[in-house]
Each structure stands twice: as structure tokens, then as C-alpha cells.
Design an enzyme around this catalytic site. Structure first.
Site, PDB file in Angstrom:
ATOM      1  N   ALA A  59     -10.896   1.372  -7.763  1.00 27.43           N
ATOM      2  CA  ALA A  59      -9.463   1.181  -7.989  1.00 27.43           C
ATOM      3  C   ALA A  59      -8.685   1.137  -6.681  1.00 27.43           C
ATOM      4  O   ALA A  59      -7.664   0.468  -6.577  1.00 27.43           O
ATOM      5  CB  ALA A  59      -8.931   2.302  -8.876  1.00 27.43           C
ATOM      6  N   CYS A  60      -9.164   1.852  -5.665  1.00 32.42           N
ATOM      7  CA  CYS A  60      -8.450   1.903  -4.384  1.00 32.42           C
ATOM      8  C   CYS A  60      -8.634   0.609  -3.600  1.00 32.42           C
ATOM      9  O   CYS A  60      -8.069   0.444  -2.517  1.00 32.42           O
ATOM     10  CB  CYS A  60      -8.929   3.090  -3.562  1.00 32.42           C
ATOM     11  SG  CYS A  60     -10.705   3.071  -3.260  1.00 32.42           S
ATOM     12  N   GLY A  61      -9.437  -0.313  -4.110  1.00 28.42           N
ATOM     13  CA  GLY A  61      -9.635  -1.592  -3.435  1.00 28.42           C
ATOM     14  C   GLY A  61     -10.950  -1.646  -2.672  1.00 28.42           C
ATOM     15  O   GLY A  61     -11.456  -2.724  -2.380  1.00 28.42           O
TER      16      GLY A  61
END
Ligand code: FMN
Length: 181
Positions: A157-159
Site C-alpha cells: 500500500a505504501c507504494g
């Protein structure tokens, strides 16, 4: 309730992947399980209780001091065939390792005392998962008798891309089916 029905305590903690717990709850109910959801304080920021209540038909629990439910922290371990922390936050992994009992999840972990299978499905950023505070806690919990489910690799989710993705609901449901029949 049929005598062959399995009973799962699905404990949801504060991860971006908490929405996957709704899919898992749905799959388990569809397969004939009774599912009791418990949410941590952190989980409330990620997913609504109404979603779980709608899917499971059971009131979502989360407060050890809930009026009229004073013995849940003991009784749910007797009720359950399997207890699952899905997703398991770094915070709660460390809380369980420390034996903290100031929330329903912590009390239940101690009250179960490994009578029933206790599974932990970590979900977090790769660096968090690689931190010794977390790896040590998981090693200790596994040594005590918990089953630590594998994390997947992919986009987080943080990339970032790496390990720490929550095991997918379909795979998790399959493992539970294999365990409980
Ligand atoms: C957007 C966002 C996503 C997060 N995702 C995760 C995660 O996937 N795993 C994790 O361990 N913590 C994650 N955190 C941090 C936890 O939510 C935080 O440590 C929280 O206190 C955990 O609470 P709980 O253990 O009571 O559920 C995230 C925080 C935010 C704001």
C-alpha cells in the site's frame, strides 16, 4: 446450528489490508462457518463494524468491558475451533508476544493458552516486517505454538514492492478448510 459447523474467531487489527478480512469473513460464512469478529482499536480506523455484522450476522466485539459480555475474553476460546489474527498488525504481534491483556484480543490470547489453533497473518510494510522487534516476536509466538501464515510479495500500500502483503482471503480460507475439514 449444525454440529458440523466450524466456529472461527476472526480478529482484525489496524492494517491497510483490513478490508480483506471482510472477504475472508464472507468466504468462511459461505462455507458454513460461524464467524465471530473482534476488532482492535486500530482496526476501527480501517473498516466499519457494520460490514462484519452484515456478513456474519453477529455483533462485532472489541471491548473487554462491554456490558453483558464480561466473560467473552474467556468463553470465546471455548467456543472457537480456531482463532485467527487477520490481518495482524506489528503492534498486536508485539503486544501478544509481551502477553499484554488490556484489550479483548490480548485477554483471549492468554485465555486460549493454545488449547485451540491460534493463527497469525502478518500484514505490513517490508521494513516493518524485517525489523528485529517483529521477526523476534514472530519467532517467539511460533515457538509458543502459534501458526504464522506466510506473507506474499508484491506491491504494498505504501507504494513499495516487497514482502509483507497479507495472505489472500481465498488462500487463507483454503488453509482453514484443510485444518478443520
Ligand atoms: C494508512 C495506514 C496504514 C497502515 N498499515 C499498517 C499495516 O499494514 N500493518 C501494520 O502493522 N501497521 C499499519 N499501520 C499502523 C497501525 O495502524 C498502527 O500501528 C496501529 O496503532 C495498530 O493498532 P492495532 O494494533 O490496535 O490494530 C498503518 C497505519 C496507517 C495510518
Amino acid at each position: 446450528m449444525s454440529s458440523t459447523e466450524t466456529r472461527i474467531v476472526l480478529q482484525v487489527t489496524g492494517s491497510i489490508a483490513a478490508f480483506k478480512a471482510a472477504t475472508l469473513a464472507s468466504l468462511l460464512v459461505e462455507a458454513g462457518s460461524e464467524v465471530q469478529v473482534i476488532v482492535s482499536e486500530g482496526a476501527r480506523y480501517f473498516i466499519g463494524e457494520s460490514t462484519f455484522e452484515g456478513l456474519t450476522g453477529r455483533t462485532v466485539l472489541g471491548n473487554v468491558f462491554e456490558r453483558g459480555r464480561a466473560h467473552d475474553h474467556i468463553n470465546l476460546a471455548d467456543w472457537a475451533d480456531l482463532l485467527l489474527l487477520y490481518p495482524a498488525s506489528a503492534n498486536h504481534i508485539n503486544r501478544l508476544r509481551a502477553g499484554l491483556a488490556d484489550d479483548l484480543l490480548g485477554c483471549l490470547f492468554l485465555a486460549n493458552n493454545f488449547r485451540k489453533p491460534y493463527w497469525i497473518a502478518p500484514a505490513m510494510n517490508s521494513n516493518m516486517l524485517a525489523h528485529p522487534a517483529v521477526t523476534d516476536a514472530l519467532t517467539v509466538l511460533e515457538g509458543w505454538g502459534c501458526r504464522i501464515l506466510p506473507t506474499g510479495e508484491g506491491r504494498l500500500a505504501c507504494g513499495a514492492v516487497g514482502y509483507g502483503r497479507l495472505l489472500e482471503p481465498e488462500q487463507t480460507a483454503r488453509l482453514i478448510r484443510e485444518e478443520l475439514g
